[in-house]
Design an enzyme around this catalytic site. Structure first.
Site, PDB file in Angstrom:
ATOM      1  N   ASP A  66      21.834  55.036  12.669  1.00  0.00           N
ATOM      2  CA  ASP A  66      22.762  55.711  13.339  1.00  0.00           C
ATOM      3  C   ASP A  66      23.511  54.842  14.376  1.00  0.00           C
ATOM      4  O   ASP A  66      24.447  55.232  14.708  1.00  0.00           O
ATOM      5  CB  ASP A  66      22.202  57.008  13.851  1.00  0.00           C
ATOM      6  CG  ASP A  66      21.832  58.031  12.723  1.00  0.00           C
ATOM      7  OD1 ASP A  66      22.152  57.755  11.585  1.00  0.00           O
ATOM      8  OD2 ASP A  66      21.355  59.048  13.055  1.00  0.00           O
ATOM      9  N   HIS A 124      19.919  59.634  10.394  1.00  0.00           N
ATOM     10  CA  HIS A 124      18.891  60.104  10.769  1.00  0.00           C
ATOM     11  C   HIS A 124      17.801  59.003  10.986  1.00  0.00           C
ATOM     12  O   HIS A 124      16.682  59.420  11.183  1.00  0.00           O
ATOM     13  CB  HIS A 124      18.306  61.135  10.287  1.00  0.00           C
ATOM     14  CG  HIS A 124      19.414  62.566  10.239  1.00  0.00           C
ATOM     15  ND1 HIS A 124      19.942  62.973  11.599  1.00  0.00           N
ATOM     16  CD2 HIS A 124      19.925  63.317   9.349  1.00  0.00           C
ATOM     17  CE1 HIS A 124      20.588  64.047  11.278  1.00  0.00           C
ATOM     18  NE2 HIS A 124      20.952  64.074   9.839  1.00  0.00           N
ATOM     19  N   ASP A 163      20.785  55.134  19.942  1.00  0.00           N
ATOM     20  CA  ASP A 163      20.224  56.674  19.306  1.00  0.00           C
ATOM     21  C   ASP A 163      18.856  56.754  19.471  1.00  0.00           C
ATOM     22  O   ASP A 163      18.189  56.065  19.439  1.00  0.00           O
ATOM     23  CB  ASP A 163      21.014  56.548  17.966  1.00  0.00           C
ATOM     24  CG  ASP A 163      20.518  58.219  17.410  1.00  0.00           C
ATOM     25  OD1 ASP A 163      21.277  59.077  17.830  1.00  0.00           O
ATOM     26  OD2 ASP A 163      20.128  58.139  16.265  1.00  0.00           O
ATOM     27  N   GLU A 221      10.015  70.664  10.428  1.00  0.00           N
ATOM     28  CA  GLU A 221      11.221  70.966  10.201  1.00  0.00           C
ATOM     29  C   GLU A 221      12.077  69.465  10.547  1.00  0.00           C
ATOM     30  O   GLU A 221      12.739  69.123  10.035  1.00  0.00           O
ATOM     31  CB  GLU A 221      11.829  72.227  10.776  1.00  0.00           C
ATOM     32  CG  GLU A 221      11.824  72.129  12.253  1.00  0.00           C
ATOM     33  CD  GLU A 221      10.593  72.893  12.889  1.00  0.00           C
ATOM     34  OE1 GLU A 221      10.400  73.635  13.776  1.00  0.00           O
ATOM     35  OE2 GLU A 221       9.557  73.053  11.942  1.00  0.00           O
ATOM     36  N   GLU A 254      15.611  59.509  17.789  1.00  0.00           N
ATOM     37  CA  GLU A 254      15.103  60.369  17.059  1.00  0.00           C
ATOM     38  C   GLU A 254      14.032  61.487  17.827  1.00  0.00           C
ATOM     39  O   GLU A 254      13.173  60.697  18.660  1.00  0.00           O
ATOM     40  CB  GLU A 254      14.381  59.942  15.891  1.00  0.00           C
ATOM     41  CG  GLU A 254      15.646  59.485  14.974  1.00  0.00           C
ATOM     42  CD  GLU A 254      16.605  60.267  14.442  1.00  0.00           C
ATOM     43  OE1 GLU A 254      16.273  61.418  14.232  1.00  0.00           O
ATOM     44  OE2 GLU A 254      17.581  59.846  14.092  1.00  0.00           O
TER      45      GLU A 254
END
Length: 721
Positions: free
Chosen positions: A681, A676, A535, A581, A537
């Site tokens: 994950d 996250h 995974d 964000e 980010e």
């Protein structure tokens, strides 16, 4: 025929039923009527035809809504219930059908849940019996795991093809310390279950050792063991011992080798010390030969010519004196260097200073009856020391203080000072002279009936430290201060890294003895393949618009087991500021990624970690797009097959409303911690994937090719990034 096809047929049937009878009746009436009657019918009907068509369309729409409602309540509801029942039967026995929809469907759901409760009760009884039967086997397995984990040596077990079946923590840490190049990033050396030992050690040397073992086995040798020394990629010297694993057969004369055990020791430092010692001794020998030759000539001349002149005699005596001085200096230098070498050969280890103090307190209070206390203790301070001799030295000083000064209490203090540590023995009372302190340092130590041939000075020297005597005049106290080296990564032998995970890793899987082929074959069974679940980010959701990877996490699946400790977890410096964000979602800040390796360094390491495996990810199209955009810049291409748990979920449960990772995990009874976070994950995705494999098999999807083809047919496979 699928549900959509049945809905389409139902709509057609509705249209036929609503318009068919009217049209047929009109045609029959029209055909039987006379021309005048037909003209009259046209005159009567035409003004109202539009109203009839509207009423028909309205009725058709109402009927369509009714059919759609009934279809969703009964057909799709029952299909969802069937998927839920399959989940209860295989993947998640705690899952229950929600009693929703019409009363009849709710009654069916309640009945299915009641059957599931009865099934769970029977399964609990069976599980209890199996657990009881397996207790002894589990105990033996745990003993093996504990033994392998706690061994001080690096141990690796392989099958005859060199596939790693077992390794302990020491092996993982040692090979990680030897890692070079891209493998040194985030994962260390590529040691892992299902990997090849030949990526770490030379195949030719292992093959030769295996041949030696086979020859000894053929001759009936009691101990068929082979030893060899090899060089790691970083130039480190490794001593390897190979011991065969023999199959148990009824015929004791037939001993077939099914694998081998490797014990690996890093001997680089010991070889360097021995080489240094040899050089010192060689220098002493070569230098002494010349000096002795000169002395022999000078003495011979003095003996042969007793009547030589005074000036010549003094010259020969000077030669002898000079050569003796040189030999003395050479001997002193040699002994100094040789003594330093002896110090490094002492078995020093990393030990908590508070443990040394606690051991000394127990011995002083039990053997000497002297109360002890502590003050200003740095509890997290590690020392590089030989604990027994150091504790004995402390007890020796306490014994001398009692005998000579009748002290009533001894206090301990432990403080760091750069790369050194101060261990103080403090007492209140009379001061002592420097002569007494020197005498205590040089005499052989004795505490009660226990004696040691070493002096206090010997122990301190071999620790590479010092001991001082000081006074605190204001407090009317005095203390001995041990100056000792602090344990640090730089002082450890390569490979001897402390594992601070606190968890005993599971690094064994003996089913792999029968695992041979490691190639990625599309027609191979899904259960036989090796996977890397990963995974990422990222800074945002638009890879083509400049967003970058900031973390890659991955974990391996070998032989149907998720190997959490064989993972890849690395932050990446995106060389740009992160969006606020995004920080709120993944929790990674600019400070966390600054100074981390950039993508050019991380991608080769990740490629090494996952090569020769099938990639697995959730919504893999998103992650793969980021990797593909870096191919031209990094020359790293991920060409292996990719399975997507999102697409596989759509294959397994097409009637479910959500295929997000959280929803899938909830359906399959899997908890997700640290959402996250790339590694967390990836672990959750790996557990989801393992739960999916038996469900896919029940649908007839058993090979990698079938899984890829089924995934490509889903609606979500059309999503592009």
């Amino acid at each position: 025929m699928n549900a959509r096809d049945r809905l389409f047929i139902a709509v057609i049937v509705l249209g036929v039923l609503m318009t068919g009878p009217f049209v047929i009746t009109a045609l029959l009436v029209w055909a039987s009527a006379q021309a005048a009657e037909q003209a009259l019918l046209v005159q009567l009907i035409m003004p109202h035809l539009s109203l009839g068509a509207m009423m028909t369309l309205f009725g058709f729409a109402v009927g369509l809504l009714v059919i759609r409602y009934l279809f969703r309540q009964y057909v799709q509801g029952l299909l969802r219930m069937a998927e839920s029942l399959r989940l209860m039967l295989s993947a998640n026995r705690n899952f229950r059908v929600d009693p929703e929809g019409p009363p009849e469907v709710q009654l069916l759901a309640l009945a299915a849940n009641a059957l599931a409760e009865q099934r769970d009760g029977l399964m609990d009884d069976v599980d209890a019996q199996i657990t009881t039967a397996k207790a002894s086997v589990e105990e033996e397995k745990n003993r093996l795991a504990a033994l392998m984990s706690e061994l001080a040596q690096a141990v690796v077990v392989c099958n005859v093809d060199g596939v790693i079946l077992l390794y302990n923590s020491r092996a993982r840490l040692q090979f990680r310390a030897l890692a070079q190049g891209s493998t040194a990033v985030a994962g260390g050396a590529l040691i892992g279950l299902g990997r090849s030992i030949f990526s770490i050690l030379e195949r030719n040397q292992i093959d030769h050792a295996l041949e030696v073992v086979r020859q000894r086995l053929g001759k009936g040798a009691a101990a068929a063991i082979a030893n060899f020394i090899t060089t790691a990629r970083g130039g480190q010297l490794l001593r390897v011992q190979l011991v065969p694993v023999l199959a148990t057969t009824d015929d004791s004369l037939q001993r077939e080798m099914t694998g081998y055990v490797l014990t690996v020791e890093n001997i680089t430092r010991s070889i360097e010390q021995e080489s240094r010692r040899d050089q010192v001794l060689q220098s002493l020998t070569d230098g002494s030969r010349g000096s002795l030759a000169n002395i022999r000539v000078a003495v011979g001349n003095l003996m042969d010519y007793p009547d030589m002149g005074l000036e010549i005699r003094e010259r020969f005596v000077g030669i002898i004196s000079d050569e003796v001085v040189r030999m003395s200096q050479r001997l002193d230098q040699t002994m100094t260097e040789f003594a330093d070498s002896l110090k490094t050969r002492w078995p020093l280890e990393d030990v908590l200073g508070i443990d040394i103090i606690a051991a000394a307190q127990r011995r002083i209070e039990q053997q000497l009856g002297l109360p002890t206390k502590t003050e200003e203790i740095q509890e997290a301070l590690w020392l590089r020391a030989e604990s027994f001799s150091l504790v004995f030295s402390i007890c020796f000083l306490a014994s001398r203080l009692i005998d000579h000064y009748q002290i009533k209490e001894l206090r301990f203090r432990l403080l760091p000072f750069g790369k050194l540590a101060y261990l103080d023995l403090i007492w209140a009372g009379h001061a002592m002279s420097s002569e007494t302190s020197y005498t205590w340092e040089t005499e052989a130590m004795q505490v009660g009936k226990e004696a040691s041939p070493l002096s206090l000075r010997d122990v301190i020297d071999r620790h590479g430290g010092e001991i001082w005597y000081e006074r605190e005049k204001a407090a009317h106290r005095a203390f001995f201060r041990f100056v000792l080296p602090v344990a640090s990564p730089d002082s450890r032998v390569p490979g001897e890294v402390i594992d601070e995970s606190g968890v005993r890793p599971e690094y064994y899987d003996f089913d792999l003895f029968h695992f041979q082929d490691q190639s990625i074959d599309l027609d191979r069974s899904l259960s036989d393949l090796t996977y890397t679940v990963f995974d990422t980010e990222t800074t945002g959701l638009e890879p083509a618009a400049g967003d970058e990877i900031i973390q890659i996490g991955a974990v391996r699946i070998v032989n149907g087991r998720l190997l959490r400790h064989e993972n890849f977890d690395q932050l990446v410096d995106p060389e740009r500021f992160l969006r606020p964000e995004g920080i709120r979602i993944h929790g990674i800040t600019d400070d966390m990624v600054r100074g981390q390796p950039n993508i050019e360094a991380v991608l080769p390491a990740f490629h090494d970690f996952c090569c020769d495996t099938v990639l697995v990810a959730h919504n893999a199209a998103f992650d793969m797009r980021f990797l593909q955009l870096k191919e031209e810049h990094t020359a790293v291409v991920f060409s292996q097959p990719v399975l997507d748990t999102l697409l596989l979920s759509a294959v397994l449960h097409p009637n479910q409303e959500s295929h997000q990772l959280d929803s899938i995990a909830e359906r399959l009874g899997i908890g997700i911690e640290g959402r996250h976070n790339a590694l967390a994950d990836a672990c959750a995705t790996g557990e989801v994937f393992l739960k999916m494999l038996p469900l896919l098999a029940r649908m007839g999807i058993v090979t990698l090719r079938q899984a890829l083809e089924a995934s490509e047919k889903t609606y979500f496979a059309r999503v592009k990034y």
